[in-house]
Design a protein around this motif. Structure first.
Motif, PDB file in Angstrom:
ATOM      1  N   PHE A  98      51.656  43.440  38.910  1.00 44.90           N
ATOM      2  CA  PHE A  98      51.507  43.065  37.500  1.00 44.90           C
ATOM      3  C   PHE A  98      51.101  44.282  36.670  1.00 44.90           C
ATOM      4  CE2 PHE A  98      49.248  41.540  33.786  1.00 44.90           C
ATOM      5  CZ  PHE A  98      49.928  40.397  33.395  1.00 44.90           C
ATOM      6  N   LEU A  99      50.127  45.047  37.166  1.00 44.82           N
ATOM      7  CA  LEU A  99      49.657  46.229  36.442  1.00 44.82           C
ATOM      8  C   LEU A  99      50.750  47.286  36.346  1.00 44.82           C
ATOM      9  CD1 LEU A  99      46.086  46.495  38.007  1.00 44.82           C
ATOM     10  CD2 LEU A  99      46.659  45.734  35.688  1.00 44.82           C
ATOM     11  N   VAL A 100      51.536  47.443  37.406  1.00 42.41           N
ATOM     12  CA  VAL A 100      52.654  48.394  37.387  1.00 42.41           C
ATOM     13  C   VAL A 100      53.702  47.965  36.363  1.00 42.41           C
ATOM     14  CG1 VAL A 100      54.621  49.268  38.725  1.00 42.41           C
ATOM     15  CG2 VAL A 100      52.339  49.212  39.745  1.00 42.41           C
ATOM     16  N   PHE A 101      53.980  46.657  36.309  1.00 44.62           N
ATOM     17  CA  PHE A 101      54.943  46.158  35.328  1.00 44.62           C
ATOM     18  C   PHE A 101      54.458  46.454  33.905  1.00 44.62           C
ATOM     19  CE2 PHE A 101      56.337  42.895  32.362  1.00 44.62           C
ATOM     20  CZ  PHE A 101      57.710  42.913  32.532  1.00 44.62           C
ATOM     21  N   GLN A 102      53.183  46.182  33.643  1.00 44.65           N
ATOM     22  CA  GLN A 102      52.625  46.474  32.328  1.00 44.65           C
ATOM     23  C   GLN A 102      52.775  47.958  31.982  1.00 44.65           C
ATOM     24  OE1 GLN A 102      49.090  43.639  30.853  1.00 44.65           O
ATOM     25  NE2 GLN A 102      48.487  45.156  32.340  1.00 44.65           N
ATOM     26  N   GLN A 103      52.460  48.815  32.950  1.00 52.80           N
ATOM     27  CA  GLN A 103      52.542  50.250  32.733  1.00 52.80           C
ATOM     28  C   GLN A 103      53.976  50.658  32.409  1.00 52.80           C
ATOM     29  OE1 GLN A 103      49.866  52.390  32.963  1.00 52.80           O
ATOM     30  NE2 GLN A 103      51.095  54.204  32.451  1.00 52.80           N
ATOM     31  N   MET A 124      41.419  36.362  37.252  1.00 58.00           N
ATOM     32  CA  MET A 124      40.046  36.881  37.274  1.00 58.00           C
ATOM     33  C   MET A 124      40.015  38.332  37.764  1.00 58.00           C
ATOM     34  SD  MET A 124      37.723  33.569  38.423  1.00 58.00           S
ATOM     35  CE  MET A 124      38.717  33.078  39.845  1.00 58.00           C
ATOM     36  N   ALA A 125      40.923  38.699  38.671  1.00 58.45           N
ATOM     37  CA  ALA A 125      41.010  40.084  39.137  1.00 58.45           C
ATOM     38  C   ALA A 125      41.530  40.997  38.030  1.00 58.45           C
ATOM     39  CB  ALA A 125      41.918  40.165  40.357  1.00 58.45           C
ATOM     40  N   LEU A 126      42.514  40.546  37.270  1.00 54.44           N
ATOM     41  CA  LEU A 126      43.070  41.363  36.189  1.00 54.44           C
ATOM     42  C   LEU A 126      42.037  41.656  35.116  1.00 54.44           C
ATOM     43  CD1 LEU A 126      46.596  39.706  35.770  1.00 54.44           C
ATOM     44  CD2 LEU A 126      46.131  42.048  36.540  1.00 54.44           C
ATOM     45  N   ARG A 127      41.117  40.732  34.897  1.00 57.61           N
ATOM     46  CA  ARG A 127      40.100  40.921  33.859  1.00 57.61           C
ATOM     47  C   ARG A 127      39.127  42.061  34.208  1.00 57.61           C
ATOM     48  NH1 ARG A 127      37.746  35.100  32.308  1.00 57.61           N
ATOM     49  NH2 ARG A 127      37.175  36.145  30.356  1.00 57.61           N
ATOM     50  N   LYS A 128      39.138  42.482  35.466  1.00 59.30           N
ATOM     51  CA  LYS A 128      38.306  43.617  35.860  1.00 59.30           C
ATOM     52  C   LYS A 128      38.924  44.942  35.409  1.00 59.30           C
ATOM     53  CE  LYS A 128      36.706  41.130  39.991  1.00 59.30           C
ATOM     54  NZ  LYS A 128      36.726  41.094  41.480  1.00 59.30           N
ATOM     55  N   TYR A 129      40.232  44.916  35.131  1.00 60.36           N
ATOM     56  CA  TYR A 129      40.944  46.131  34.750  1.00 60.36           C
ATOM     57  C   TYR A 129      41.140  46.266  33.246  1.00 60.36           C
ATOM     58  CZ  TYR A 129      42.161  46.513  39.700  1.00 60.36           C
ATOM     59  OH  TYR A 129      42.100  46.632  41.064  1.00 60.36           O
ATOM     60  N   GLN A 130      41.130  45.148  32.514  1.00 60.98           N
ATOM     61  CA  GLN A 130      41.410  45.201  31.088  1.00 60.98           C
ATOM     62  C   GLN A 130      40.860  43.947  30.412  1.00 60.98           C
ATOM     63  OE1 GLN A 130      45.599  45.405  32.180  1.00 60.98           O
ATOM     64  NE2 GLN A 130      46.015  43.561  30.999  1.00 60.98           N
ATOM     65  N   PRO A 131      40.560  44.038  29.120  1.00 62.62           N
ATOM     66  CA  PRO A 131      40.048  42.848  28.416  1.00 62.62           C
ATOM     67  C   PRO A 131      41.147  41.798  28.271  1.00 62.62           C
ATOM     68  CG  PRO A 131      40.436  44.660  26.877  1.00 62.62           C
ATOM     69  CD  PRO A 131      40.615  45.235  28.249  1.00 62.62           C
ATOM     70  N   LEU A 132      40.857  40.597  28.696  1.00 55.95           N
ATOM     71  CA  LEU A 132      41.836  39.516  28.662  1.00 55.95           C
ATOM     72  C   LEU A 132      41.141  38.197  28.365  1.00 55.95           C
ATOM     73  CD1 LEU A 132      44.070  40.201  31.812  1.00 55.95           C
ATOM     74  CD2 LEU A 132      44.882  40.162  29.456  1.00 55.95           C
TER      75      LEU A 132
END
Length: 425
Positions: A98-103, A124-132
């Motif tokens: 998901f993060l690679v796709f966003q990038q 919940m894991a993604l929220r550790k990397y960016q505000p969501l």
């Protein structure tokens, strides 16, 4: 550089591919929900990306459903079917993809709406990397499911912990019925914020064809008494209860009684094994001459079967909401359903159908007989069911309510951010 748009949202459904053909292994109500919500939100002006796990190398990586709505299949484990209970170990890879796709796309999502407990872990894991902002829909609760099982799967403790953490920490949990909200409080946690937004159905697709025309297309006799089941072959769906109730029906033995059990299956897999078991029961009870298994019902024929039926039966042991009830009601067909979960919310007893105790063959037989023996009353139940769906359960109304929730959460986040900026200044 990343593009963040206020109206760009991500619907995450790790193991409920919104672009897959309904009726595939473990493809059912969740898949329909995510796809239809995504399409309706896009029509309302949101930019919608729906993320799921790629389960076959033959699947397209991206499926464009409409100008503002697409399904994106991410790599998470081998590109093959994996049972839901075995997907958990691949979730970190899903987050990475998901993060690679966003990038790669240069995108940021203001809101993620996760579906099913596995997706809540991803959110919940993604929220550790960016505000969501995270909104979540459970679709089923592990605590309720496991309460009916004697042997719990190894994943049970993990699922229960994730579901509890989700309710207590995400921005909003969506319950599809008051009954599901009560289950969350009773079985999961008293903390967290819950919003009730029901599921919906396609009121344009269902209800547009009269019974006699549908029967003519399907080759069903005009005077047949048709009892219909639609859904997956799964012991929890209670198909055995339905079959045994037909054997106890006062109409059993009449030539015009027909039982149709619709649903896809895969030989050797769990749904194929359950189909074999149900067919054995049908043969054991001598119902083979009045029972048909038309297989997977989809875009070309599902609406015809609903319209052709005199009654649609939903004998589930557990059903957080039950889309089949809405589809039948939208088709003007009365419903007999288990008195459980979300079915107590969608089906109004003696107004749009009848509710009976789950696993009770006698009660189901009596309810089915009651409707089949009173065509005028059955017609009125169907008409009232259609009206109820038009008013409260179209996908348009569901998307409108979810859109209002998203906007409320976005405005609140903007207000908090603005207040912090003023303090810092």
């Amino acid at each position: 550089m990343f593009l963040r748009q206020k109206n760009r949202i991500a619907l995450i459904s790790v193991c409920g591919d919104p672009a897959i053909e309904i009726g595939k292994e473990e493809a059912g109500g969740q898949n329909v929900y995510v796809r239809e919500v995504g399409l309706a939100l896009a029509q309302a002006g949101w930019q919608v990306d729906m993320f799921t796990r790629r389960s076959s190398l033959e699947q397209a990586a991206v499926v464009q459903h409409s100008p503002n709505c697409r399904t994106i299949r991410l790599t998470a484990g081998p590109a093959t079917f994996i049972n839901r209970d075995e997907v958990y170990s691949y979730l970190p890879e899903f987050v990475y993809s998901f993060l690679v796709f966003q990038q790669r796309e240069g995108l940021r999502y203001s809101i993620i709406h996760t579906n099913y407990w596995l997706s809540s872990w991803v959110g919940m894991a993604l929220r550790k990397y960016q505000p969501l902002i995270q909104v979540h829909t459970y679709h089923s609760l592990g605590a309720v499911k496991y309460s009916t099982m004697s042997d719990l799967p190894p994943i049970a403790s993990t699922r229960l912990a994730v579901e509890k953490a989700c309710l207590e920490t995400v921005d909003r949990v969506v319950a599809t019925s008051p009954q599901e909200a009560e289950h969350m409080r009773q079985w999961v946690s008293t903390k967290g914020t819950i919003e009730i937004v029901p599921c919906g159905t396609d009121i344009d697709r269902f209800g547009g064809i009269p019974q006699n025309e549908a029967r003519q297309q399907l080759g069903i006799a005009p005077d047949a008494k048709v009892v219909l089941y639609v859904g997956r072959f799964d012991p929890r769906k209670g198909i055995e209860t339905l079959v045994r109730s037909i054997a106890k029906s006062s109409l059993h033995g009449q030539a015009n009684l027909q039982l149709i059990i619709g649903g896809g299956f895969h030989p050797g897999q769990s749904d194929g094994i359950e189909l074999d078991r149900i067919q054995d029961i049908v043969n054991e009870l001598g119902l083979q001459n009045i029972t048909t298994f038309p297989g997977q019902l989809g875009d070309t024929n599902l609406h015809l079967y609903y319209a052709a039926a005199d009654v649609c039966v939903i004998p589930s042991h557990y059903e957080p909401f039950g889309l089949v009830a809405l589809e039948a009601m939208a088709s003007g067909t009365p419903v007999v359903a288990s008195n459980i979960g979300g079915l107590k919310f969608t089906v109004v007893p003696e107004v749009t159908g009848l509710l009976v105790p789950p696993k009770n063959e006698v009660a189901f037989a009596q309810a089915i007989d009651q409707i089949l023996a009173n065509p005028a009353w059955a017609f009125q139940l169907g008409q009232t069911g259609r009206q109820r769906v038009e008013i409260a359960f179209s996908w348009y109304s569901v998307a409108s309510r979810l859109g209002s929730l998203y906007t409320q959460l976005l405005d609140r986040a903007a207000s908090v951010s603005g207040s912090k900026s003023q303090v810092a200044a």
